[in-house]
Motif scaffolding. Structure first.
Motif, PDB file in Angstrom:
ATOM      1  N   LEU A 191       0.714  -1.351  -0.067  1.00 20.61           N
ATOM      2  CA  LEU A 191      -0.179   0.168  -0.050  1.00 20.61           C
ATOM      3  C   LEU A 191       0.964   1.056  -0.172  1.00 20.61           C
ATOM      4  O   LEU A 191       0.822   2.257  -0.949  1.00 20.61           O
ATOM      5  CB  LEU A 191      -0.910   0.086   1.328  1.00 20.61           C
ATOM      6  N   PHE A 192       1.835   1.391   0.733  1.00 22.19           N
ATOM      7  CA  PHE A 192       2.736   2.396   1.062  1.00 22.19           C
ATOM      8  C   PHE A 192       3.588   2.603  -0.335  1.00 22.19           C
ATOM      9  O   PHE A 192       3.819   3.757  -0.884  1.00 22.19           O
ATOM     10  CB  PHE A 192       3.553   2.315   2.136  1.00 22.19           C
ATOM     11  N   ASP A 193       4.038   1.533  -0.791  1.00 19.20           N
ATOM     12  CA  ASP A 193       4.809   1.604  -2.133  1.00 19.20           C
ATOM     13  C   ASP A 193       3.786   2.462  -3.508  1.00 19.20           C
ATOM     14  O   ASP A 193       4.393   2.937  -4.204  1.00 19.20           O
ATOM     15  CB  ASP A 193       5.445   0.188  -2.534  1.00 19.20           C
ATOM     16  N   GLU A 194       2.804   1.748  -3.499  1.00 22.91           N
ATOM     17  CA  GLU A 194       1.937   2.162  -4.518  1.00 22.91           C
ATOM     18  C   GLU A 194       1.315   3.699  -4.324  1.00 22.91           C
ATOM     19  O   GLU A 194       1.284   4.508  -5.172  1.00 22.91           O
ATOM     20  CB  GLU A 194       0.690   1.265  -4.478  1.00 22.91           C
ATOM     21  N   LEU A 195       1.101   3.883  -2.949  1.00 27.60           N
ATOM     22  CA  LEU A 195       0.254   5.433  -2.777  1.00 27.60           C
ATOM     23  C   LEU A 195       1.168   6.481  -2.165  1.00 27.60           C
ATOM     24  O   LEU A 195       1.150   7.789  -2.270  1.00 27.60           O
ATOM     25  CB  LEU A 195      -0.999   5.200  -1.961  1.00 27.60           C
ATOM     26  N   THR A 196       2.258   6.132  -1.161  1.00 32.18           N
ATOM     27  CA  THR A 196       2.832   6.950  -0.306  1.00 32.18           C
ATOM     28  C   THR A 196       4.241   7.429  -1.014  1.00 32.18           C
ATOM     29  O   THR A 196       4.633   8.464  -0.994  1.00 32.18           O
ATOM     30  CB  THR A 196       3.045   6.570   1.026  1.00 32.18           C
TER      31      THR A 196
END
Length: 155
Positions: free
Chosen positions: A45-50
């Motif tokens: 999730l962090f890799d994709e959005l943050t």
């Protein structure tokens, strides 16, 4: 001048996950599909959005984010100032807010140290050439440039 650690900038970085953020059904669905209590899925999730947002900041701003998370983790902050004021698209409540923030910190550090494909800067290194004799005709002839693409870096 070094900026003091700030809980509000951490909350700003996590605004992507807040329901107050701009409507984007695809993003909302992606967030809801992840088990945020599973470190691997949280990292995805962090890799994709943050990551894209984090990399859009300048190097000093990136350092400020990292230092702020480190500081608040070191003081055993419970991060209520972030999580109690934010309604998210997460399917489940966060079981361990400190673990969530430690995972965020690990990802932020990874983003500042690793290659990305989205664009970036060139890192140059000098190395002595081994394919030519040691006695150079020209002073620079025994050296070669090695350029490598090492990702997106705001400066």
């Amino acid at each position: 001048m070094k900026r003091p650690p700030s809980i509000s900038i951490i909350r700003g970085l996590l605004f992507t996950y807040d329901i107050e953020n701009t409507d984007d059904l695809e993003r909302e669905s992606f967030i809801a599909s992840k088990n945020i209590n599973d470190e691997k899925e949280l990292m995805e999730l962090f890799d994709e959005l943050t990551k894209p947002e984090f990399l859009s900041y300048t190097k000093p701003e990136q350092e400020w984010f990292i230092e702020s998370v480190e500081y608040h983790l070191s003081t055993n902050d419970n991060f209520d100032a972030i999580f109690k004021t934010m309604a998210t698209y997460f399917s489940d409540p966060i079981n361990d807010e400190k673990k969530f923030m430690q995972t965020l910190l690990n990802c932020l550090k990874k983003y500042t140290n690793h290659t990305t494909k989205e664009g970036g800067f060139i890192h140059a290194e000098f190395s002595k050439r081994t394919d030519i004799p040691e006695v150079p005709i020209h002073e620079n002839s025994i050296y070669s440039y090695h350029f490598s693409y090492i990702g997106n870096r705001a400066s």
